[in-house]
Scaffold this motif. Structure first.
Motif, short mmCIF file in Angstrom:
data_model
loop_
_atom_site.label_atom_id
_atom_site.label_comp_id
_atom_site.label_asym_id
_atom_site.label_seq_id
_atom_site.Cartn_x
_atom_site.Cartn_y
_atom_site.Cartn_z
N CYS A 70 0.56 -1.04 -0.12
CA CYS A 70 0.01 -0.15 -0.41
C CYS A 70 1.28 1.13 0.13
O CYS A 70 2.66 1.02 -0.14
CB CYS A 70 -0.88 0.15 1.02
SG CYS A 70 -0.39 0.05 3.05
N CYS A 89 1.01 3.50 1.74
CA CYS A 89 1.36 4.33 3.45
C CYS A 89 3.27 3.88 3.60
O CYS A 89 3.95 3.93 2.93
CB CYS A 89 1.24 3.80 3.95
SG CYS A 89 -0.43 3.63 4.68
N ASN A 146 0.54 5.03 14.92
CA ASN A 146 -1.13 4.69 13.38
C ASN A 146 -0.92 6.36 12.75
O ASN A 146 -2.79 5.81 12.46
CB ASN A 146 -2.50 3.98 14.86
CG ASN A 146 -2.28 3.00 14.72
OD1 ASN A 146 -1.79 1.84 14.08
ND2 ASN A 146 -2.22 2.13 16.30
N VAL A 204 -0.78 4.22 8.25
CA VAL A 204 -1.57 3.09 8.02
C VAL A 204 -2.74 3.43 7.14
O VAL A 204 -3.11 4.80 6.87
CB VAL A 204 -2.38 2.50 9.43
CG1 VAL A 204 -1.43 2.14 10.62
CG2 VAL A 204 -3.24 3.42 10.57
N CYS A 205 -3.88 2.52 6.93
CA CYS A 205 -4.77 2.17 5.70
C CYS A 205 -5.10 1.23 5.60
O CYS A 205 -5.13 0.42 6.17
CB CYS A 205 -4.73 2.50 4.18
SG CYS A 205 -3.93 1.62 3.82
N PRO A 206 -6.85 1.02 5.33
CA PRO A 206 -7.24 0.35 5.33
C PRO A 206 -6.56 -1.36 4.52
O PRO A 206 -7.33 -2.86 4.78
CB PRO A 206 -8.85 0.73 4.39
CG PRO A 206 -8.83 1.93 4.73
CD PRO A 206 -7.36 2.46 4.25
N LEU A 248 -4.21 -2.47 7.20
CA LEU A 248 -5.28 -2.55 9.00
C LEU A 248 -5.77 -3.83 7.68
O LEU A 248 -6.76 -4.24 8.72
CB LEU A 248 -5.54 -1.34 8.85
CG LEU A 248 -5.31 -0.25 10.06
CD1 LEU A 248 -5.85 0.80 9.63
CD2 LEU A 248 -4.44 -0.41 10.82
N HIS A 253 -8.57 -4.55 6.06
CA HIS A 253 -10.22 -3.68 6.46
C HIS A 253 -10.35 -5.28 4.99
O HIS A 253 -9.75 -5.25 3.99
CB HIS A 253 -10.34 -3.05 6.09
CG HIS A 253 -9.91 -2.06 7.75
ND1 HIS A 253 -10.93 -0.75 7.33
CD2 HIS A 253 -9.29 -1.65 8.23
CE1 HIS A 253 -10.34 -0.07 8.62
NE2 HIS A 253 -9.63 -1.11 8.73
N ASP A 310 0.28 -0.90 18.01
CA ASP A 310 1.00 0.28 16.64
C ASP A 310 1.17 -0.50 15.23
O ASP A 310 2.36 -0.88 15.56
CB ASP A 310 1.93 0.95 17.53
CG ASP A 310 2.74 2.11 16.03
OD1 ASP A 310 2.09 2.67 14.86
OD2 ASP A 310 3.83 2.05 16.20
N PHE A 311 0.65 -0.14 14.09
CA PHE A 311 0.18 -1.10 13.23
C PHE A 311 2.22 0.27 11.89
O PHE A 311 1.29 -0.36 10.64
CB PHE A 311 -0.66 -0.55 11.67
CG PHE A 311 -1.78 -2.19 13.10
CD1 PHE A 311 -0.94 -3.69 12.81
CD2 PHE A 311 -2.53 -1.90 13.65
CE1 PHE A 311 -1.21 -4.20 13.86
CE2 PHE A 311 -3.77 -2.23 13.96
CZ PHE A 311 -3.09 -3.63 14.15
N ARG A 359 2.77 -1.50 -8.38
CA ARG A 359 2.67 0.01 -7.98
C ARG A 359 4.36 0.54 -8.03
O ARG A 359 4.63 0.10 -7.46
CB ARG A 359 1.35 0.31 -7.01
CG ARG A 359 1.93 -0.79 -5.71
CD ARG A 359 1.35 -0.04 -4.53
NE ARG A 359 2.12 1.37 -4.05
CZ ARG A 359 2.97 1.64 -3.05
NH1 ARG A 359 2.90 -0.11 -2.21
NH2 ARG A 359 3.27 1.68 -2.44
N ARG A 416 1.17 7.90 -0.27
CA ARG A 416 0.04 8.56 -0.47
C ARG A 416 -0.23 8.66 0.96
O ARG A 416 -0.64 7.19 0.99
CB ARG A 416 -0.72 8.42 -1.57
CG ARG A 416 -1.63 9.93 -2.70
CD ARG A 416 -2.13 8.83 -3.23
NE ARG A 416 -2.68 7.84 -2.79
CZ ARG A 416 -2.68 7.03 -3.62
NH1 ARG A 416 -1.26 6.60 -4.58
NH2 ARG A 416 -3.67 5.59 -3.26
N TRP A 459 -3.65 8.33 3.53
CA TRP A 459 -4.98 8.01 3.81
C TRP A 459 -5.43 9.06 4.27
O TRP A 459 -5.19 8.99 5.18
CB TRP A 459 -5.35 6.33 4.61
CG TRP A 459 -6.61 6.33 4.27
CD1 TRP A 459 -7.82 6.33 5.15
CD2 TRP A 459 -7.19 4.99 2.79
NE1 TRP A 459 -8.61 5.73 4.97
CE2 TRP A 459 -8.80 5.15 3.27
CE3 TRP A 459 -6.31 5.65 1.73
CZ2 TRP A 459 -9.56 4.94 1.89
CZ3 TRP A 459 -7.25 4.48 0.58
CH2 TRP A 459 -8.87 4.14 0.91
N LEU A 463 -3.59 4.27 19.98
CA LEU A 463 -3.01 2.76 19.76
C LEU A 463 -4.77 2.10 19.99
O LEU A 463 -5.31 2.25 20.68
CB LEU A 463 -2.12 2.62 20.93
CG LEU A 463 -0.94 3.09 20.80
CD1 LEU A 463 -0.25 3.12 22.27
CD2 LEU A 463 0.33 2.20 19.76
#
Lengths: 484, 110
Positions: A25, A27, A36, A39-41, A44, A46, A144-145, B64, B69, B71, B88
């Motif tokens: 991704c 990030c 955090n 992070v993004c879907p 994470l 999703h 923490d991702f 890619r 970028r 979110w 957290l």
């Protein structure tokens, strides 16, 4: 340890690749951001999101594999490694199982002046996991991702290392190679280079492996060597007592300098790998791989050989300096401005490394131009300053960022090399200390040291020592002839 | 190709599924039937045929560029979790395993 026993060590090394964005991704991979915020879907986990591979991560992994002399696969793919642990939001890690990126490599390294080779079993790509913290007060686990999804390569060696020292030397060489190839920063303190070790003992000459222990949490070269030394001793003792070793995972406890058994779930290794359906496979164009191979820079072992041949450096010096690409670049640039390699090497290994070590800095953090060191060494040759003053000037120049020449002028550190002025000081010292002068003239050569000390004291240490000694000896000799 | 109730129980545990004894027996039977059906493929002669690693035979090499970028709905994405503490994610305590146990101990000792 008895000679009848052989130590067998293999390493599994995780290396974070130097990309701007995560592996699947967009990030950021920046280290040290608030929890955090990167992070993004996708990272994470999703539902409904799809990963897409970062081409730069693939390229860096191929670079690393080639630098480690591996055979890069024509066809490679990702697999899911399934396990439930809160550092992975998806419930699986995207990794590689039966079609890894590269296999069958080797790395040559030097230990105690001897060359050794360890085979590399495989190099594969995977994603890093998040970071867990355990809150002792609330009893919660906090996650923490930011690190989750940072591209990693896993480098697995064959069990070819035969002592804790060899394991350490291998890791140091591996770090140097990966830094030279510019695939990773390899900062162990930031976790961008991490290592687990498998260690077992067996009777010398045996080919079967003994029961191994897997040691985790080895986050420095020192910890790796110390933990393995501890394990050799622990396993030797157990075997001598006739105990049976168990296959187990142990952790290095830095505070107590011991390895301790870690609680692991029995099912933890039941990963049920299967091909990752969300990512398409990769077919690597051999021409692209060759391009990457051609773009590899000179690697540490080649550079070490060249430093010995081209600059006449002893193997030891060459080894210490090429261990860091930054240090080796610094050395070469300095020699370009001051063509006395051995003098430069002495300064790099003594002053420069001493300065870095005393402040716990990496060579990359050195804020000092190689031209400045050349300038300083020239001032010594010109007799402007003594070597000991040069050492002080170096410390000050590195910490203040000022030029050595400016510092010498500003502080009036130039050596007193004016024969007339120095001769006057010598005369004065001879007049003021008749007793040592008499001693010297009666043959007590040691008295000269005292008189030299007085000359240095009167000139606040700035007298050019060779000149002062000559003048002193001349004055004492002449006056002896005059005395009846 | 029989899948025993014990195997069903093990796989269910790995997937964190809670099954009743009745379900374990039921799935044991159904899974055995499915595997037996698929096992028919074993009769095919695949001598000299390259293994298929992925069903998408024509699609590969989708990448890619390495561009960052952020979110845009970062807050929402983090707040979607049932529990947070100071940015957290808070989850039920896990048995510390691997590096975490030792580092937690080191922090306490140090």
């Amino acid at each position: 340890m008895a000679d009848a026993v052989e130590v067998v060590i293999g390493l599994e090394v995780h290396v974070e690749l130097k990309t701007e964005s995560k592996i699947f991704c967009a990030c950021s991979t920046r280290f040290g951001s608030p929890p955090n915020t990167q992070v993004c879907p996708i990272c994470l986990g999703h539902p409904g999101t799809l990963p897409v591979l970062n081409l730069k991560a693939l390229e860096l992994a191929v670079r690393a594999a080639l630098a480690l002399n591996c055979k890069v696969a024509r066809y490679t793919k990702f697999d899911r490694k399934n396990y439930f642990y809160p550092d992975l939001p998806k419930g699986y890690q995207i990794s590689q199982y039966d079609a890894p990126l590269a296999e069958h490599g080797w790395l040559e390294f030097r230990v105690d002046g001897r060359m050794r080779t360890a085979r590399i079993r495989r190099v594969h790509l995977e994603e890093d996991a998040g970071k867990l913290m355990h809150d002792e007060v609330t009893g919660e686990t906090l996650v923490d991702f930011n690190r989750c999804g940072v591209p990693l390569i896993e480098v697995v060696t064959e069990p070819d290392l035969r002592s804790p020292r060899e394991a350490r030397a291998f890791m140091e060489e591996l770090r140097a190679v990966l830094q030279y190839a510019e695939v990773s920063d390899c900062r162990m303190q930031e976790g961008s280079l991490r290592c687990d070790a498998n260690i077992s003992l067996r009777p010398r000459g045996a080919t079967d492996l003994g029961t191994k222990a897997e040691i985790k949490n080895l986050n420095s070269f020192r910890a790796l060597e110390k933990a393995l030394e501890y394990e050799v001793a622990r396993q030797t003792r157990a075997l001598e007592r006739g105990e049976r070793l168990v296959l187990e995972t142990r952790g290095w406890d830095e505070g107590r300098q011991v390895t301790v058994p870690l609680r692991t779930k029995e099912e933890a290794h039941d990963y049920r790998y299967f091909p990752e359906p969300d990512l398409v496979p990769m077919t690597l164009d051999p021409e692209w791989v060759e391009q990457i191979r051609r773009s590899l820079p000179e690697l540490p072992s080649q550079r070490m050989a060249r430093f010995q041949a081209e600059y006449g450096l002893p193997a030891y010096d060459a080894g210490v300096i090429v261990a860091s690409r930054r240090l080796a670049d610094f050395f070469e640039e300095c020699v370009r401005h001051y063509p006395h390699p051995k003098t430069v090497s002495n300064w790099v290994m003594g002053q420069v490394l001493g300065y870095l070590n005393s402040r716990g800095l990496e060579p990359e953090e050195l804020n000092f131009e190689p031209e400045r060191l050349a300038e300083l060494l020239r001032m010594v040759d010109e007799g402007v300053i003594s070597v000991s003053v040069a050492r002080e000037v170096f410390e000050e120049a590195v910490s203040t960022g000022k030029s050595p020449r400016a510092l010498v002028e500003e502080k009036g550190l130039e050596q007193l090399s004016d024969t007339g002025a120095l001769a006057a000081v010598v005369r004065q010292v001879i007049e003021e200390h008749p007793s040592p002068v008499r001693d010297y003239r009666r043959g007590k050569v040691k008295a000269l040291g005292f008189l030299m000390g007085q000359v240095m004291k009167k000139t606040a240490g700035k007298a050019n020592p060779q000149l002062a000694r000559r003048l002193l000896e001349e004055a004492l000799a002449t006056e002896r002839e005059e005395t009846p | 190709m029989a899948v025993s109730p014990e195997e069903v129980r093990h796989v269910a545990w790995l997937a964190r599924l809670r099954l009743t004894a009745h379900e374990e027996r039921l799935f044991s039977e159904q899974l055995s039937n499915i595997l037996a059906h698929v096992a028919k493929l074993q009769e095919l002669d695949v001598e000299g045929i390259e293994p298929t690693f992925h069903v998408l035979k024509t699609l590969s090499n989708v990448y890619r560029p390495d561009e960052v970028r952020s979110w845009p709905e970062l807050r929402e994405v983090v707040q979607a979790a049932p529990q947070q503490r100071d940015g957290l994610f808070a989850v039920p305590r896990v048995l510390p395993e691997g590096e975490d146990e030792v580092s937690a101990k080191n922090e306490k000792d140090g």
